[in-house]
Design a protein around this motif. Structure first.
Motif, short mmCIF file in Angstrom:
data_model
loop_
_atom_site.label_atom_id
_atom_site.label_comp_id
_atom_site.label_asym_id
_atom_site.label_seq_id
_atom_site.Cartn_x
_atom_site.Cartn_y
_atom_site.Cartn_z
N SER B 378 0.84 -1.19 0.00
CA SER B 378 0.00 0.00 0.00
C SER B 378 0.89 1.25 0.00
CB SER B 378 -0.91 -0.06 1.23
OG SER B 378 -1.45 1.20 1.47
N ILE B 379 0.73 2.06 -1.03
CA ILE B 379 1.54 3.28 -1.15
C ILE B 379 0.68 4.47 -0.72
CG2 ILE B 379 2.82 4.78 -2.75
CD1 ILE B 379 4.10 2.07 -2.60
N PRO B 380 1.09 5.20 0.32
CA PRO B 380 0.24 6.32 0.77
C PRO B 380 0.10 7.39 -0.31
CG PRO B 380 2.21 6.09 2.16
CD PRO B 380 2.32 5.07 1.08
N GLU B 381 -1.07 7.96 -0.36
CA GLU B 381 -1.33 9.04 -1.32
C GLU B 381 -0.58 10.30 -0.89
OE1 GLU B 381 -5.33 10.64 -3.22
OE2 GLU B 381 -5.68 8.89 -1.95
N HIS B 382 0.03 10.95 -1.84
CA HIS B 382 0.68 12.23 -1.55
C HIS B 382 -0.41 13.21 -1.12
CE1 HIS B 382 2.86 16.03 -2.73
NE2 HIS B 382 3.76 15.39 -2.03
N PRO B 383 -0.21 13.93 -0.01
CA PRO B 383 -1.29 14.79 0.50
C PRO B 383 -1.78 15.80 -0.55
CG PRO B 383 0.55 14.71 2.04
CD PRO B 383 1.01 14.02 0.80
N HIS B 384 -3.09 15.94 -0.63
CA HIS B 384 -3.67 16.93 -1.53
C HIS B 384 -5.02 17.36 -0.97
CE1 HIS B 384 -6.64 14.09 -3.19
NE2 HIS B 384 -5.68 13.20 -3.22
N PRO B 385 -5.51 18.51 -1.39
CA PRO B 385 -6.83 18.93 -0.91
C PRO B 385 -7.87 17.89 -1.32
CG PRO B 385 -5.76 20.68 -2.20
CD PRO B 385 -4.93 19.45 -2.36
N PRO B 386 -8.97 17.77 -0.56
CA PRO B 386 -9.99 16.77 -0.96
C PRO B 386 -10.55 17.10 -2.34
CG PRO B 386 -10.81 18.22 0.80
CD PRO B 386 -9.35 18.52 0.62
N PHE B 387 -10.91 16.04 -3.08
CA PHE B 387 -11.52 16.26 -4.39
C PHE B 387 -12.96 16.76 -4.21
CE2 PHE B 387 -8.60 12.64 -5.82
CZ PHE B 387 -7.70 13.50 -6.41
N PRO B 388 -13.41 17.63 -5.09
CA PRO B 388 -14.82 18.04 -5.00
C PRO B 388 -15.72 16.84 -5.29
CG PRO B 388 -13.80 18.86 -7.03
CD PRO B 388 -12.69 18.25 -6.21
N LYS B 389 -16.91 16.86 -4.72
CA LYS B 389 -17.84 15.74 -4.94
C LYS B 389 -18.63 16.01 -6.22
CE LYS B 389 -21.38 13.07 -2.62
NZ LYS B 389 -21.17 11.95 -3.52
N PRO B 390 -18.49 15.13 -7.21
CA PRO B 390 -19.23 15.39 -8.45
C PRO B 390 -20.73 15.20 -8.26
CG PRO B 390 -18.04 13.30 -8.58
CD PRO B 390 -17.69 13.90 -7.25
N ALA B 391 -21.51 15.94 -9.03
CA ALA B 391 -22.97 15.85 -8.93
C ALA B 391 -23.47 14.52 -9.50
CB ALA B 391 -23.61 17.01 -9.68
N TRP B 392 -22.73 13.97 -10.44
CA TRP B 392 -23.09 12.65 -10.98
C TRP B 392 -21.85 11.96 -11.50
CZ3 TRP B 392 -22.44 12.12 -16.39
CH2 TRP B 392 -22.32 13.32 -17.11
N SER B 393 -21.96 10.66 -11.72
CA SER B 393 -20.80 9.90 -12.15
C SER B 393 -21.19 9.00 -13.32
CB SER B 393 -20.28 9.03 -11.00
OG SER B 393 -21.14 7.91 -10.83
N TRP B 394 -20.25 8.17 -13.77
CA TRP B 394 -20.50 7.25 -14.88
C TRP B 394 -21.69 6.35 -14.62
CZ3 TRP B 394 -20.16 2.15 -13.49
CH2 TRP B 394 -19.40 1.84 -12.36
N LYS B 395 -21.99 6.11 -13.35
CA LYS B 395 -23.12 5.22 -13.03
C LYS B 395 -24.41 5.76 -13.63
CE LYS B 395 -21.46 2.43 -9.45
NZ LYS B 395 -21.00 2.22 -8.14
#
Lengths: 177, 748
Positions: B378-395
């Motif tokens: 498991s490689i830790p993610e390089h710190p970054h601001p949280p991603f915005p929550k998309p209103a919809w996705s591929w689903k």
């Protein structure tokens, strides 16, 4: 010391990695090759058999190419390796004609070229590039005079054949069948 | 008819760069041989090696790139400590040097311009090209929301651009490797074992006594460590059982070859299950302790005898029984291999289920010589601001279909790019990276329609490909040999990581995808997500978290870690909870039943070729990957074009000779762009033809690959969609032969 190679046709998948590894190791120009893969198909569907073979110079004891070379460019060095000295070669092509295995080609720079068993590697104790790269590990290389070498063991334990035995060249590429 | 997005052949551009690179290459080679003629024998004198992992296919073998005194890459070898390759790259990895040296590479950013009524590309600076892409991304976001920007990707560039897209606000990130390839087996195995297969597959081939391949042509697909392990297993006397209408290379190494009638594999699998159950050959302790649904399964397959399957598959009952007994004799050291490209007939999840069930009955999951429990670092993610929550996705683009799709479905996202009242969520723009969609997707008409419908498309690639001809902006990426990428941390028997770092300066004005993403991010006001000057800083930070460093990895390339997740195999009688709803291996799938699908696989007949037509089967050659290597000088040298395999009886009927060039026409009247050479061979049935995928390139800028062979993708105009996960079954297409040039016919 007598170098030889044995190739297990049961394991070879014909991927041609030996060909491209040879090209990049030995600076063989694109469009030419020192080794190649053949496929023979026998029988009819669904009773079929195929044999895949990686082929190259057979480094024969009785080498027609060396015998017919007018300049001594084709010669045999320690371990029975057949080599061509490029600057002595006049590119007459007699050796190409004489080889029963069609193992030699005319290099665009004007000399005849072919498999060297990667002499620059084996003299350092490494395997030829084709043997070192083969993903199926179907190639065995070593000294026939050493009864415990990989090649001696491979030939001891398996049925094998050579190509064009009728040419009487005493070739040193063996195929395990 | 004129369209907005004409296909532009890039040939008018960049010819100076092409010539230059060719000269540089021959100069490097010339130096090696003219300084001392004997050097021609001795290879390159002084070489420096740099760690990398391969990008020519998804196996990602770690290796060493060797550069000469001029800084040019001359050869690549495998890393001895890497479990993906064990020091031996496959022909594609060895030939990776050709991807670097290919004189046809993209070398400058290109922008589509209209000159009168002709569309063309002009060279641009990175500044201008990036400004344009970022501007379009802003515009799309404002007009339709960020979700309407989709990324089609394959390989390492996708990781960086996917990161950018998530920061931007879209999770519509898709790879055809799911719905056009391995998706169904992931869903089928997940439904059975509570765990997908993943990559590399955790098949314990080196220690297996019996390897069963259903249409998988291992050895022609060079999944490196698997091919190596198969070879080791052959040395140890493994029994290989191959089911294939074609006498594949591995069929020739098999104890049992079942020359099955195409499209009937599921009937064979059910008959095998019938034999295993009725002859009580299953692993009773294992089945009792770890599985559920045996009684329902036994009843389900009661009448699916070898005699029943014989009439469907043309495989004799005796051969079905003997091969089933051979598997049982080897069990649990047996592998019914899940395969990789499995989108064949639209019931592919169910066929994968049958294979998973067979593995369950034989007790091979979690057993030596079967499937091991894989582990990755498991490689830790390089710190970054949280991603915005998309209103919809591929689903949402699935419009309520394909409930078990675990990843985005490329065909659904393409459909969602074509305006339609059915679409509740519309895709408006594409970023494409590392996937040549016109030679990847079936139903090219639909793809073309989608590309005409969207407002913007940017393509990141190393080569001019068919897809780049449809782009508005082309961003030329440098090859894997000239860049840093994410650490490779794929699962294996033991966790390993591998480093890729630049071995040479990028050719031309090409840039790594991490840089492209960062530049776009900064232009979009997302600089906080790219808080580094060079991606090597991210890697160094990550390596330090796991007790290594960039400095260390630059020396060794590959590093092994200790397992933490427990033993590699199930201990005898040990308790184990599977991640299914019952906690057991499910022969009767509660998940599929709940979603309204057959809880146990059912054989259904598939369409058959009409008279004078033959089923189009396709596969791989060991020296090529998809369509991306056809122009690689080293690999092209090994195989320049595909040929169409035709049984001698069929060839005789048509009066077609070996070596003749013919055109293929499919059931919908689509004719191959180019003629393809005939290979008359006893290695194929009389009801089907076979060709290697990835040839028949139409982009003239591919100087070697252009016009060589035929594209199977073009002939796949019909698909059967898997209702469970959306995969496109592509083997229901049929072709007939044209011996005369069809264009000549049209003219006369």
């Amino acid at each position: 010391m007598r170098y030889a190679m044995a190739i297990d046709t049961r394991k070879c998948v014909g991927c041609s990695d030996c060909v491209v590894a040879c090209q990049t190791e030995n600076n063989v120009p694109i469009g030419y090759c020192r080794d190649w893969v053949t496929e023979t198909v026998d029988g009819s569907y669904p009773n079929v058999e195929i044999e895949l073979r990686s082929e190259r110079c057979n480094h024969c004891d009785n080498s027609p190419c060396v015998r017919c070379c007018p300049t001594g460019a084709s010669h045999i060095v320690e371990g029975g390796v057949v080599l061509v000295t490029p600057h002595k070669c006049i590119g007459c092509g007699a050796c190409i004609e004489s080889c029963p295995y069609d193992a030699r080609y005319s290099h665009p720079e004007g000399y005849v070229d072919k498999c060297t068993f990667c002499n620059h590697r084996i003299t350092k104790g490494e395997k030829p590039a084709c043997v070192a790269v083969c993903p199926t590990k179907c190639m065995y290389f070593g000294d026939l005079d050493d009864p415990n070498s990989e090649i001696s063991n491979a030939l001891k334990n398996r049925k094998h054949k050579v190509l064009a035995p009728e040419a009487g060249t005493n070739p040193h590429i063996f195929y395990l069948v | 008819m004129k369209t907005r997005r004409d296909f532009i052949k890039i040939s008018a551009m960049g010819t100076v760069g092409a010539a230059l690179s060719g000269t540089m290459l021959s100069m490097a080679r010339g130096n090696a041989s003219t300084a001392d003629p004997n050097l021609a024998h001795d290879g390159f004198a002084r070489l420096k090696r740099t760690p990398t992992y391969c990008e020519i296919c998804f196996w990602m073998c770690a290796g060493w790139a060797y550069t000469d005194e001029n800084g040019k890459i001359v050869k690549i070898t495998g890393n001895e400590n890497d479990p993906h390759c064990n020091g031996r790259l496959c022909p594609r990895g060895t030939g990776g040097v050709g991807m670097y040296s290919d004189s046809d590479r993209l070398k400058k950013p290109l922008i589509r311009v209209t000159d009168g009524d002709k569309q063309t590309f002009r060279e641009a600076s990175w500044e201008e090209a990036l400004d344009l892409v970022a501007g379009k991304m802003k515009e799309i976001k404002e007009k339709y929301g960020p979700e309407s920007f989709a990324l089609f990707n394959h390989g390492s560039a996708g990781h960086h651009l996917g990161y950018l897209l998530q920061a931007y606000g879209s999770t519509n990130i898709v790879a055809p490797s799911y719905a056009q390839c391995r998706g169904p087996r992931e869903v089928g195995f997940q439904a059975t074992f509570g765990s997908g297969v993943g990559s590399p597959e955790p098949t314990d081939i080196r220690d297996t006594n019996c390897l069963v391949l259903i249409g998988s042509h291992l050895g022609e697909n060079m999944h490196n460590s698997q091919v190596q392990e198969m070879s080791d297993a052959i040395d140890k006397g493994v029994t290989i059982i191959t089911v294939d209408p074609r006498f594949s290379t591995v069929a020739s190494k098999s104890k049992f070859w079942l020359p099955i009638k195409p499209a009937t594999d599921l009937a064979l699998l059910l008959a095998w299950i019938n034999v295993i159950i009725t002859e009580k050959l299953y692993d009773r302790d294992y089945v009792e302790k770890y599985t559920t649904g045996l009684d329902q399964l036994a009843k389900h397959v009661e009448n699916m005898t070898p005699e029943w399957a014989y009439g469907i598959t043309t495989i004799k009952p005796d051969l079905i029984r003997k091969s089933a007994r051979a598997m049982a004799e080897a069990a649990p050291s047996v592998i019914i291999h899940p395969g990789r490209h499995v989108t064949w007939y639209g019931d592919d999840t169910q066929r994968s289920r049958a294979m998973a069930i067979l593995n369950g009955l034989l007790g091979s999951w979690g057993r030596r010589g079967g499937f091991y429990f894989k582990e990755s670092k498991s490689i830790p993610e390089h710190p970054h601001p949280p991603f915005p929550k998309p209103a919809w996705s591929w689903k949402e683009t699935l419009n309520g279909k394909y409930p078990l799709a675990g990843l985005a479905v490329s065909n659904a996202l393409i459909d969602a790019s074509i305006p339609s009242p059915e679409n509740t969520h519309q895709i408006k723009a594409w970023l494409v990276a590392g996937t040549n969609l016109p030679l990847t997707m079936p139903q090219k008409d639909t793809l073309l329609k989608a590309m005409q419908s969207i407002e913007f498309m940017a393509v990141v690639d190393t080569m001019p490909m068919e897809i780049t001809g449809y782009a508005d902006v082309i961003l030329p990426e440098c090859t894997y040999l000239e860049r840093y990428d994410e650490l490779r941390a794929s699962p294996n028997r033991e966790p390993f990581i591998a480093l890729r770092m630049p071995a040479a300066e990028p050719v031309g004005d090409t840039k790594p995808a991490w840089w492209i993403s960062k530049q776009l991010g900064e232009r979009l006001g997302l600089g906080a997500y790219f808080d580094y000057e060079d991606f090597s800083e991210v890697i160094d930070w990550q390596l330090k978290q796991v007790g290594s460093s960039l400095e260390e990895m630059q020396k060794i390339g590959v590093k092994k870690f200790e397992r933490k997740s427990g033993p590699l195999y199930l201990a005898d009688g040990a308790d184990y909870t599977f991640h299914t709803s019952s906690g057991k291996i499910e022969f009767y799938s509660t998940e599929l039943a709940a979603a309204g699908f057959d809880p146990m696989p059912v054989y259904t007949p598939h369409p058959e070729p009409p008279e004078s037509f033959y089923r189009l089967n396709y596969g791989r050659a060991p020296m090529h990957t998809f369509s991306r290597t056809a122009n690689n000088p080293n690999l092209h040298d090994l195989k320049k074009e595909n040929d169409v395999w035709i049984n001698p009886k069929v060839a005789k009927l048509w009066g077609i000779k070996a070596g003749q060039y013919i055109w293929l026409k499919n059931q919908d009247g689509v004719i191959s762009d180019f003629p393809v050479m005939v290979r008359v061979t006893e290695r194929i049935r009389w009801d089907s033809v076979y060709m290697v995928h990835g040839f028949g390139h139409t982009d003239k800028k591919l100087s070697r690959a252009y016009g060589r062979g035929a594209s199977d993708s073009d002939l796949i105009t019909k698909v059967q969609i898997d209702p469970i996960m959306g995969g496109t079954g592509m083997r229901g297409n049929f072709v007939t032969f044209l011996t005369e040039d069809p264009q000549k016919e049209a003219k006369s």
